[in-house]
Design a protein around this motif. Structure first.
Motif, PDB file in Angstrom:
ATOM      1  N   GLU A 276       0.815  -1.213   0.000  1.00 38.79           N
ATOM      2  CA  GLU A 276       0.000   0.000   0.000  1.00 38.79           C
ATOM      3  C   GLU A 276       0.852   1.269   0.000  1.00 38.79           C
ATOM      4  OE1 GLU A 276      -0.337  -2.500   2.165  1.00 38.79           O
ATOM      5  OE2 GLU A 276      -2.167  -3.437   1.371  1.00 38.79           O
ATOM      6  N   THR A 277       2.108   1.140   0.416  1.00 34.93           N
ATOM      7  CA  THR A 277       3.017   2.280   0.374  1.00 34.93           C
ATOM      8  C   THR A 277       3.256   2.737  -1.066  1.00 34.93           C
ATOM      9  OG1 THR A 277       4.120   1.498   2.382  1.00 34.93           O
ATOM     10  CG2 THR A 277       5.334   3.083   1.041  1.00 34.93           C
ATOM     11  N   PHE A 278       3.085   1.833  -2.022  1.00 39.41           N
ATOM     12  CA  PHE A 278       3.427   2.109  -3.412  1.00 39.41           C
ATOM     13  C   PHE A 278       2.238   2.068  -4.365  1.00 39.41           C
ATOM     14  CE2 PHE A 278       6.929   0.085  -1.145  1.00 39.41           C
ATOM     15  CZ  PHE A 278       7.914   1.046  -1.283  1.00 39.41           C
ATOM     16  N   LEU A 279       1.263   1.207  -4.104  1.00 32.77           N
ATOM     17  CA  LEU A 279       0.129   1.081  -5.012  1.00 32.77           C
ATOM     18  C   LEU A 279      -0.655   2.386  -5.082  1.00 32.77           C
ATOM     19  CD1 LEU A 279      -1.118  -2.500  -4.039  1.00 32.77           C
ATOM     20  CD2 LEU A 279      -0.015  -1.830  -6.191  1.00 32.77           C
ATOM     21  N   GLY A 280      -0.880   2.854  -6.293  1.00 27.51           N
ATOM     22  CA  GLY A 280      -1.607   4.099  -6.493  1.00 27.51           C
ATOM     23  C   GLY A 280      -0.769   5.348  -6.310  1.00 27.51           C
ATOM     24  N   LYS A 281       0.520   5.165  -5.963  1.00 27.89           N
ATOM     25  CA  LYS A 281       1.396   6.310  -5.717  1.00 27.89           C
ATOM     26  C   LYS A 281       2.684   6.238  -6.523  1.00 27.89           C
ATOM     27  CE  LYS A 281      -0.271   5.820  -1.001  1.00 27.89           C
ATOM     28  NZ  LYS A 281       0.097   5.375   0.361  1.00 27.89           N
ATOM     29  N   CYS A 282       2.989   5.086  -7.030  1.00 25.80           N
ATOM     30  CA  CYS A 282       4.251   4.852  -7.720  1.00 25.80           C
ATOM     31  C   CYS A 282       3.992   4.200  -9.070  1.00 25.80           C
ATOM     32  CB  CYS A 282       5.135   3.954  -6.857  1.00 25.80           C
ATOM     33  SG  CYS A 282       6.732   3.577  -7.584  1.00 25.80           S
ATOM     34  N   SER A 283       4.798   4.579 -10.063  1.00 31.37           N
ATOM     35  CA  SER A 283       4.680   3.985 -11.392  1.00 31.37           C
ATOM     36  C   SER A 283       5.739   2.929 -11.655  1.00 31.37           C
ATOM     37  CB  SER A 283       4.771   5.075 -12.465  1.00 31.37           C
ATOM     38  OG  SER A 283       3.647   5.913 -12.440  1.00 31.37           O
ATOM     39  N   VAL A 284       6.995   3.245 -11.331  1.00 25.30           N
ATOM     40  CA  VAL A 284       8.100   2.313 -11.572  1.00 25.30           C
ATOM     41  C   VAL A 284       8.934   2.195 -10.303  1.00 25.30           C
ATOM     42  CG1 VAL A 284      10.211   1.848 -12.885  1.00 25.30           C
ATOM     43  CG2 VAL A 284       8.212   2.812 -14.047  1.00 25.30           C
ATOM     44  N   LEU A 285       9.156   0.964  -9.859  1.00 22.32           N
ATOM     45  CA  LEU A 285      10.049   0.683  -8.745  1.00 22.32           C
ATOM     46  C   LEU A 285      11.244  -0.101  -9.252  1.00 22.32           C
ATOM     47  CD1 LEU A 285       7.036   0.618  -7.249  1.00 22.32           C
ATOM     48  CD2 LEU A 285       8.418  -0.169  -5.352  1.00 22.32           C
ATOM     49  N   HIS A 286      12.417   0.338  -8.834  1.00 24.59           N
ATOM     50  CA  HIS A 286      13.641  -0.412  -9.109  1.00 24.59           C
ATOM     51  C   HIS A 286      14.049  -1.094  -7.815  1.00 24.59           C
ATOM     52  CE1 HIS A 286      18.275  -0.235  -9.321  1.00 24.59           C
ATOM     53  NE2 HIS A 286      17.867  -1.381  -9.829  1.00 24.59           N
ATOM     54  N   PHE A 287      13.989  -2.421  -7.796  1.00 32.61           N
ATOM     55  CA  PHE A 287      14.318  -3.181  -6.589  1.00 32.61           C
ATOM     56  C   PHE A 287      15.824  -3.398  -6.518  1.00 32.61           C
ATOM     57  CE2 PHE A 287       9.819  -3.807  -6.743  1.00 32.61           C
ATOM     58  CZ  PHE A 287       9.446  -3.888  -5.413  1.00 32.61           C
ATOM     59  N   ILE A 288      16.501  -2.318  -6.134  1.00 31.17           N
ATOM     60  CA  ILE A 288      17.956  -2.284  -6.046  1.00 31.17           C
ATOM     61  C   ILE A 288      18.457  -3.449  -5.191  1.00 31.17           C
ATOM     62  CG2 ILE A 288      17.919  -0.711  -4.065  1.00 31.17           C
ATOM     63  CD1 ILE A 288      20.326   0.718  -5.367  1.00 31.17           C
ATOM     64  N   GLY A 289      19.551  -4.055  -5.610  1.00 33.15           N
ATOM     65  CA  GLY A 289      20.011  -5.316  -5.031  1.00 33.15           C
ATOM     66  C   GLY A 289      20.111  -5.366  -3.526  1.00 33.15           C
ATOM     67  N   SER A 290      20.640  -4.313  -2.914  1.00 35.41           N
ATOM     68  CA  SER A 290      20.854  -4.330  -1.462  1.00 35.41           C
ATOM     69  C   SER A 290      19.556  -4.337  -0.673  1.00 35.41           C
ATOM     70  CB  SER A 290      21.696  -3.114  -1.052  1.00 35.41           C
ATOM     71  OG  SER A 290      21.073  -1.910  -1.479  1.00 35.41           O
ATOM     72  N   HIS A 291      18.447  -3.926  -1.296  1.00 35.20           N
ATOM     73  CA  HIS A 291      17.165  -3.843  -0.594  1.00 35.20           C
ATOM     74  C   HIS A 291      16.104  -4.785  -1.176  1.00 35.20           C
ATOM     75  CE1 HIS A 291      19.169  -0.089   0.487  1.00 35.20           C
ATOM     76  NE2 HIS A 291      18.342   0.026   1.496  1.00 35.20           N
ATOM     77  N   ARG A 292      16.444  -5.497  -2.229  1.00 35.25           N
ATOM     78  CA  ARG A 292      15.461  -6.233  -3.031  1.00 35.25           C
ATOM     79  C   ARG A 292      14.593  -7.179  -2.217  1.00 35.25           C
ATOM     80  NH1 ARG A 292      18.585  -8.843  -7.498  1.00 35.25           N
ATOM     81  NH2 ARG A 292      18.831  -6.646  -8.036  1.00 35.25           N
ATOM     82  N   PHE A 293      15.206  -7.959  -1.338  1.00 32.93           N
ATOM     83  CA  PHE A 293      14.463  -8.968  -0.588  1.00 32.93           C
ATOM     84  C   PHE A 293      14.530  -8.746   0.927  1.00 32.93           C
ATOM     85  CE2 PHE A 293      15.620 -11.254  -4.586  1.00 32.93           C
ATOM     86  CZ  PHE A 293      14.320 -11.375  -5.085  1.00 32.93           C
ATOM     87  N   THR A 294      14.724  -7.513   1.344  1.00 40.12           N
ATOM     88  CA  THR A 294      14.684  -7.223   2.781  1.00 40.12           C
ATOM     89  C   THR A 294      13.270  -7.398   3.332  1.00 40.12           C
ATOM     90  OG1 THR A 294      14.416  -4.872   2.265  1.00 40.12           O
ATOM     91  CG2 THR A 294      16.657  -5.645   2.757  1.00 40.12           C
ATOM     92  N   THR A 295      12.268  -7.248   2.454  1.00 44.10           N
ATOM     93  CA  THR A 295      10.870  -7.491   2.813  1.00 44.10           C
ATOM     94  C   THR A 295      10.264  -8.367   1.720  1.00 44.10           C
ATOM     95  OG1 THR A 295       9.822  -5.685   1.585  1.00 44.10           O
ATOM     96  CG2 THR A 295      10.817  -5.131   3.730  1.00 44.10           C
ATOM     97  N   ARG A 296       8.975  -8.617   1.824  1.00 42.79           N
ATOM     98  CA  ARG A 296       8.278  -9.390   0.794  1.00 42.79           C
ATOM     99  C   ARG A 296       7.556  -8.484  -0.208  1.00 42.79           C
ATOM    100  NH1 ARG A 296       4.769 -14.043   3.564  1.00 42.79           N
ATOM    101  NH2 ARG A 296       4.422 -14.533   1.358  1.00 42.79           N
ATOM    102  N   CYS A 297       7.879  -7.215  -0.208  1.00 45.31           N
ATOM    103  CA  CYS A 297       7.145  -6.268  -1.052  1.00 45.31           C
ATOM    104  C   CYS A 297       7.284  -6.589  -2.540  1.00 45.31           C
ATOM    105  CB  CYS A 297       7.622  -4.850  -0.766  1.00 45.31           C
ATOM    106  SG  CYS A 297       6.526  -3.588  -1.468  1.00 45.31           S
TER     107      CYS A 297
END
Length: 314
Positions: A276-297
């Motif tokens: 919900e932090t991103f849906l409806g507020k963000c168009s493109v997310l880059h899941f940069i390697g250092s943060h990619r799997f820190t959560t299940r987002c």
């Protein structure tokens, strides 16, 4: 703590992989060879489904374009077959076939050189394998129409800055990361048209038509190697800053609005684990390697994309 953190990341990656493979069940997208826009992505074997999510989600939101995949050398025949069935009409170019001239080899330099080869005659959009396009991208459509360059950025450097200023401020930063070292020395570079610098990210960037761009890249590379030394200049990350410089050389360029276009978790937007932090507020997310799997987002948003867009197109 590091052990538990790494264990969590491995678990989150496995959960993501289980979801991401669903992209193969979705309707393929089609490369339009006659298009004056081409998207490119460097793909490796372990990122096959990630890349399909990245490219199919972008094309679905953008519209007609040509597609090129740059094989880093790890793609198997089966991988290529899957790519061709999912991205019909795609061109697959082997990284080893790209001549980087006097520029470094490896560390994504072939990707940047290939982009500059393609932008001799067409608008080129670099779409990293670890991006998701989750909403409409009117800024990208407008940039292409207006032949404006773009890059994904951050809230601090949200517009182009004077070359002397970036060199001044970078001289105060701690550490000797290659990108910082390059930025400290930008004011010492002689490159026609380099008056401003876009401090962005090479993961998502747009390159309008520019016939002499590779010659400019070689000129920049030669000067930076002379300033920093060959060993330093060949480090991972030099291509990132070089991409920023190539974007900066365009007279018309934008750093995309943050957080509508963002590097996930870099910086944090608060509850980064909640879609919900991103849906409806963000168009493109880059899941940069250092943060990619820190959560299940990444998993949650990939699943949302599959359920609400890509599978509905099937």
């Amino acid at each position: 703590m590091n052990f538990l953190s790494n264990l969590q990341k491995k678990r989150n990656k496995k959960l993501f992989d289980n979801v991401a493979k669903g992209v193969r069940e979705c309707k393929p997208v089609y490369a339009k060879k006659e298009s004056d826009v081409v998207i490119i992505s460097q793909v490796y074997h372990d990122a096959l489904d990630m890349s399909l999510l990245a490219l199919k989600s972008f094309v679905t939101h953008f519209g007609d374009c040509d597609i090129e995949v740059l094989d880093d050398g790890s793609l198997t025949d089966e991988d290529k077959s899957i790519i061709k069935s999912q991205l019909q009409g795609v061109r697959i170019t082997n990284m080893s076939d790209v001549d980087t001239g006097s520029c470094p080899k490896g560390n994504c330099w072939e990707r940047l050189v290939r982009i500059l080869q393609l932008c001799q005659s067409r608008y080129v959009i670099q779409v990293d394998t670890d991006t998701l396009t989750i909403a409409a991208i009117p800024e990208i459509v407008a940039a292409v129409k207006q032949q404006r360059a773009f890059t994904i950025g951050n809230p601090i450097f949200n517009s182009p800055v004077n070359i002397d200023y970036i060199s001044h401020i970078a001289s105060q930063w701690k550490g000797n990361h290659i990108q910082v070292e390059i930025e400290r020395n930008l004011s010492r570079v002689s490159l026609q048209g380099l008056k401003e610098y876009c401090r962005g990210c090479a993961a998502f960037a747009g390159f309008p038509i520019k016939p002499n761009s590779f010659a400019e890249l070689e000129c920049f590379s030669q000067q930076m190697q002379a300033l920093l030394g060959k060993e330093k200049w060949n480090q991972w990350g030099s291509e990132q800053a070089a991409s920023n410089v190539m974007i900066s050389l365009y007279s018309e360029k934008d750093i995309l609005p943050w957080p509508k276009y963002t590097n996930y978790g870099f910086p944090s937007q608060g509850n980064d684990g909640a879609p919900e932090t991103f849906l409806g507020k963000c168009s493109v997310l880059h899941f940069i390697g250092s943060h990619r799997f820190t959560t299940r987002c990444y998993e949650y948003l990939a699943n949302n994309l599959l359920e609400n867009l890509l599978r509905k197109a099937s």
